[in-house]
Design a protein around this motif. Structure first.
Motif, PDB file in Angstrom:
ATOM      1  N   LEU A  53       0.820  -1.212   0.000  1.00 24.50           N
ATOM      2  CA  LEU A  53       0.000   0.000   0.000  1.00 24.50           C
ATOM      3  C   LEU A  53       0.856   1.267   0.000  1.00 24.50           C
ATOM      4  CD1 LEU A  53      -2.876  -0.982   2.463  1.00 24.50           C
ATOM      5  CD2 LEU A  53      -3.049  -0.660  -0.002  1.00 24.50           C
ATOM      6  N   THR A  54       2.101   1.142   0.432  1.00 22.50           N
ATOM      7  CA  THR A  54       2.975   2.318   0.452  1.00 22.50           C
ATOM      8  C   THR A  54       3.343   2.794  -0.947  1.00 22.50           C
ATOM      9  OG1 THR A  54       4.934   0.905   0.611  1.00 22.50           O
ATOM     10  CG2 THR A  54       3.969   1.687   2.676  1.00 22.50           C
ATOM     11  N   SER A  55       3.071   1.989  -1.972  1.00 26.29           N
ATOM     12  CA  SER A  55       3.411   2.399  -3.334  1.00 26.29           C
ATOM     13  C   SER A  55       2.546   3.557  -3.804  1.00 26.29           C
ATOM     14  CB  SER A  55       3.251   1.215  -4.302  1.00 26.29           C
ATOM     15  OG  SER A  55       1.907   0.771  -4.321  1.00 26.29           O
ATOM     16  N   ILE A  56       1.334   3.710  -3.218  1.00 27.09           N
ATOM     17  CA  ILE A  56       0.463   4.815  -3.629  1.00 27.09           C
ATOM     18  C   ILE A  56       1.019   6.158  -3.179  1.00 27.09           C
ATOM     19  CG2 ILE A  56      -1.840   5.818  -3.411  1.00 27.09           C
ATOM     20  CD1 ILE A  56      -2.977   3.029  -3.305  1.00 27.09           C
ATOM     21  N   PRO A  57       1.353   6.349  -1.887  1.00 24.75           N
ATOM     22  CA  PRO A  57       1.983   7.625  -1.527  1.00 24.75           C
ATOM     23  C   PRO A  57       3.332   7.842  -2.204  1.00 24.75           C
ATOM     24  CG  PRO A  57       1.970   6.117   0.343  1.00 24.75           C
ATOM     25  CD  PRO A  57       1.066   5.542  -0.693  1.00 24.75           C
ATOM     26  N   GLN A  58       4.065   6.748  -2.455  1.00 24.14           N
ATOM     27  CA  GLN A  58       5.326   6.886  -3.187  1.00 24.14           C
ATOM     28  C   GLN A  58       5.077   7.431  -4.587  1.00 24.14           C
ATOM     29  OE1 GLN A  58       7.161   3.035  -3.115  1.00 24.14           O
ATOM     30  NE2 GLN A  58       7.825   3.211  -0.979  1.00 24.14           N
ATOM     31  N   ALA A  59       4.018   6.931  -5.231  1.00 26.94           N
ATOM     32  CA  ALA A  59       3.703   7.408  -6.575  1.00 26.94           C
ATOM     33  C   ALA A  59       3.297   8.880  -6.567  1.00 26.94           C
ATOM     34  CB  ALA A  59       2.583   6.558  -7.182  1.00 26.94           C
TER      35      ALA A  59
END
Length: 358
Positions: free
Chosen positions: A40-46
């Protein structure tokens, strides 16, 4: 399963009238909760990495330039010049609206900024002259969208950064189609006005008045020449051109025309920040959405389904431990390494993936 969840969630959210950026982000979150491809951390990373690019800096600068032109009286002077020369034609004010939108688009690159700046000036006048409200609103919306085609164009900047395409080449390719769309709208405006009896201005042409309006707007008229000429001549990049456009719009409004006091300047900056934030949220969430689609090989599955609609294998998820999948994974890693080094695309699009732990 992941692809189906992604599609259903997006459609439901759009039907519920959720903003596009939020819908993309929430649909991506649901897909990640169902599958195990990314964390789920990939969304804020994006959201962060998609904005961490020098060419993307052109977006807020072009938006700011458009808002400063509207607040500083630059767009109003362009409207006066077009009205002097074309206002007496049948449907003259509608034609002038299209011309001003085309001119404004050649500086701001933003459809919303064009609609906001031009619409506030022409909509009340056109309604007062008896134009149909539906026609007026549709005309301003369509003419404002020319900013997507006529360079400099913010969507072209986003596309160029995302695909590694030359932004300057995209600008050169959009110039002629933008003019054709604009002239087509002008032809339709003339036909519609002729059909419904919308006449132009009754004032006779006055050469002195035309020269006075042109001379008053000379600083506004040379703005596109500076911006587009500098890009095509190789004097500065599209991002640098956006900075030049913003500074030039501020100088014209604050020091030449003196219609941009600090209060209006702060309001224009606030409007630009709001528009930029909306754009960046859409861009970041779309990046996360694209990551999931790419890693799950959904385009490949759709292509196979269209080519062989009776083949049940096209609906099966790929085996991540198979040799073809591992080769494809390595190939995408090498491509991303090239893009990161040479194009500055940000961090790894596969960050947080469970493939590293396979």
């Amino acid at each position: 399963m992941v692809g189906l969840t992604l599609l259903i969630a997006l459609i439901v959210l759009l039907i519920l009238n959720v903003p596009v950026g939020i819908a993309l982000g929430v649909a991506s979150m649901f897909a990640l909760m169902v599958g195990d491809t990314l964390s789920l951390t990939s969304i804020p990373q994006a959201l962060i990495t998609s904005c961490d690019s020098f060419p993307i800096l052109a977006i807020p600068l072009f938006i700011l330039a458009g808002d400063l032109m509207g607040a500083g009286g630059v767009s109003r002077r362009i409207l006066d010049v077009c009205n002097v020369f074309f206002g007496r034609i049948t449907g003259g004010l509608a034609i002038v609206t299209v011309l001003v939108c085309m001119f404004f688009a050649a500086v701001s690159g933003s459809g919303p900024a064009t609609v906001a700046a031009v619409g506030t000036m022409v909509i009340p006048t056109m309604l007062k002259l008896g134009y149909d409200k539906s026609f007026v609103l549709a005309l301003v919306a369509c003419a404002g969208s020319i900013g997507v085609i006529i360079p400099p164009s913010i969507p072209m900047v986003i596309f160029g950064v995302s695909t590694g395409t030359s932004v300057t080449s995209l600008f050169m390719g959009g110039f002629l189609p933008g003019l054709l769309i604009g002239f087509s709208l002008i032809g339709y405006c003339y036909w519609f006005a002729k059909k419904h009896g919308y006449t132009g201005s009754k004032e006779p042409f006055d050469g002195k008045k035309a020269w006075a309006a042109t001379w008053e707007a000379k600083w506004a008229l040379i703005n596109p020449v500076i911006i587009l000429g500098g890009i095509y001549a190789g004097l500065f990049t599209p991002t640098e051109a956006a900075a030049v456009a913003a500074i030039y719009a501020y100088v014209c409004g604050a020091f030449i025309y003196r219609e941009l006091p600090p209060k209006k300047l702060i309001k224009a900056i606030g409007t630009s920040c709001s528009t930029t934030a909306t754009t960046m949220v859409i861009l970041g969430c779309a990046t996360a959405f694209t990551k999931i689609i790419t890693i799950e090989q959904i385009p490949t599955m759709v292509t196979q389904m269209m080519g062989n609609p009776d083949d049940d294998d096209c609906f099966r998820q790929p085996d991540r431990h198979s040799a073809p999948y591992q080769l494809d994974f390595a190939h995408r890693r090498l491509l991303h390494g090239y893009h990161s080094c040479h194009l500055g695309f940000g961090s790894d699009p596969l960050a947080g993936s469970n493939l590293y732990r396979s």
